[in-house]
Write an enzyme that holds these catalytic residues in place. Sequence first.
Site, mmCIF file in Angstrom:
data_model
loop_
_atom_site.group_PDB
_atom_site.id
_atom_site.type_symbol
_atom_site.label_atom_id
_atom_site.label_comp_id
_atom_site.label_asym_id
_atom_site.label_seq_id
_atom_site.Cartn_x
_atom_site.Cartn_y
_atom_site.Cartn_z
ATOM 1 N N CYS A 162 6.381 -2.850 5.072
ATOM 2 C CA CYS A 162 5.172 -2.651 5.869
ATOM 3 C C CYS A 162 5.510 -2.580 7.355
ATOM 4 O O CYS A 162 6.112 -3.494 7.910
ATOM 5 C CB CYS A 162 4.187 -3.758 5.514
ATOM 6 S SG CYS A 162 3.228 -4.449 6.842
ATOM 7 N N CYS A 203 4.140 -5.202 9.861
ATOM 8 C CA CYS A 203 4.706 -6.529 9.619
ATOM 9 C C CYS A 203 5.925 -6.743 10.513
ATOM 10 O O CYS A 203 6.166 -7.837 11.014
ATOM 11 C CB CYS A 203 5.110 -6.695 8.156
ATOM 12 S SG CYS A 203 3.709 -6.584 7.014
#
Lengths: 148, 451, 96
Positions: free
Chosen positions: A45, A48
């Site tokens: 991600c 993230c």
Amino acid sequence: MNKFLLLILMLFSNLTFGNLIYANEIDLSKYQGKVIYLDFWASWCGPCKESFPWLNQLQKKFPDVKIIAVNLDKNKQDADAFLKKHPADFEIIYNPSASLGTQFKVKGMPYSIIYDRSGQAKFNHIGFSQKKADQYIQEIQSLREPKK
Amino acid sequence: MQLKVDQPKVLKVGKIGRLITHAAMALTCTLTSLPHVKAEASSQTEKKSGYFSGLRNWADWSGEIGLLGYSETEGRVQAIEPGINLNALFDGDRNWNIKLVYDALTGSSPNGALISDQPQTFTSPSGKANYTTQPGDIPLYDQFRDSRVALSTSWSQPLTRLLKGNIGLNASKEYDYLSMGLNTSLSKESEDKNTTYSLGLSYTNDSINPVGGTPIPLATMVAAGLPQPKEGTSESKSTIDLLLGVTQVINRSWIVQANLSLGLSSGYMNDPYKFVTIHNDTLGPSLGDPASYIYENRPDSRTKQSIYLASKSYSKYGILTLSYRFLSDDWGLTSHTLESNFNFALNRSWRLQPGLRVYTQSAVDFFRYSIGSGEALPSELTADTRLGDMMAITPGLKIIKKLENEREISLLLQYYMQTGEKNPATAVGSQIGQDLFPDLNAFIVHFIYSF
Amino acid sequence: MNLPIKTFTRKCFLKTEAKVSNYKKSSRTLIFFGFSMLLSACSSLGVQPWERDILSKKEMIFGACVLEAGFEDHTYFSKEGSSGGRSFSAGGCGCN
């Protein structure tokens, strides 16, 4: 033989990356009296990656805030590789079955829930953006200071 | 301390499925997919200084630099096209894109006239010179060294958490052509982000200044040096395109897309450099021989619609991409395009992607290889084989080298093979036995570095 | 826990597909509408937010290679009678 090596490697990596714990449930009551920042993340991600340095800074700024980052990757190796690139100065919980994702109704990646000192979920955020970082800080700040 | 974690509601769907009809069921599905109204953190505007302002990256750059090499066999058209595509990402969600492509073209392309067993002499577009094609050769006009520059830029940003907007401008300039356009699109994600709906609209205005002026449609070619049948210097065309799309995640390793598009063009759509052969249709030894040449004429409006379906699926062996486009227009052209490729890893850093594209097209209603000298001239007529019955196959192989930090280099090698009807039933006299639709073969190379 | 949803979507999928095949003869445009209806009607298909590991790969993203698509479109546009329909040319390699 290979499996043995792998085991050693895994143990070693656990040591390197701190408290990497497998868990299918979290007992947040352990941290009663503390503001908790519960984060859900995965290695693939993009946002993230951005959030980790920020979380480190957050931990530094507010050592009294308990940060728990739950990893929802299927494979531990992916999480390890991520942590090698983006080291974390806060607690990581490894949940490959993603049962916590379902339990906490995670709606995006990353996803965060901020609890007040009494354990009430006060804020949640889908995704992470630098643009909103100030807002997150303000929210945490408001929960740290007892209301007047 | 008890933490209240409410469990997600499980849909009691088995029952519903048995009870309600198909239509009602579809409705239920749609309803369950409706975005839930929820309070959202107000999107704040920029703050002067935050706690961790030092962490802010004002722009996160990514992009591609690439080169297209295109080379037709038998020395026809050669092209080199370098390009750059850059994205500047602000705060992770607003994106500015700029793309610049330069295209240098040399060589010659078919002038529309039919191959003949006679030498053929044509007047060049300027009307000042002529050129001769030898018997059995494809009539080609020596395309002046042409170059083209295309620049486009766009801005996209979220409008709400699930809605994203995009606006863009584009322009391209060739020696005899200027195209300018603007476009906008909206995309809306479902609450669970598994479905994306998009709507796009674009407007393009082209202006054409043919070398030597605009030929009078269907006028007969006149020998060089004489007054030419030209009626103006500048023409224009405008196009509106509308696109509706849906992208759906099926499962963890499968995603599909469907687009419906509509294109409306009006204005000048002729190719000012293309002829149509008028052949001798009187019985005798010269039957089928070229008698004269006229300039082509196409309708001044075109409406086309297309359906595009695509799928990407992942397995442990690799990623399979399939797509199909069906296109039809009111010129009578229909086409089918099927594309497939399979992307797989050789090792940690190298990937291979073999691919195949198959294209078939039926001719526009006003396509003719040539027209008889005794025939009444139709109001619209072209002999441009690009609008004729044809098929094309493109096998290709892409070699990808993955680099650090999501950068990669790729080399795509393709071979384009276009074939049409070489001996159409309409051929007469000396035309019979000639290759009336010469094959077009081209090597295509893409070299792309992305970062 | 996901099981009921999955059976549901499968039923939904098949039913809508049957509907699509009825329209097949009348018009191809209707196939598209059928297809998009299938997609919108069954948007309970899909994955959980933490299950996008594969879908986030560059190779799994439609239109991720802008230059390549542009080169191809330009080549085919100049050699064939049809063009467009694939996608909006906008966007970049945004792979989030």
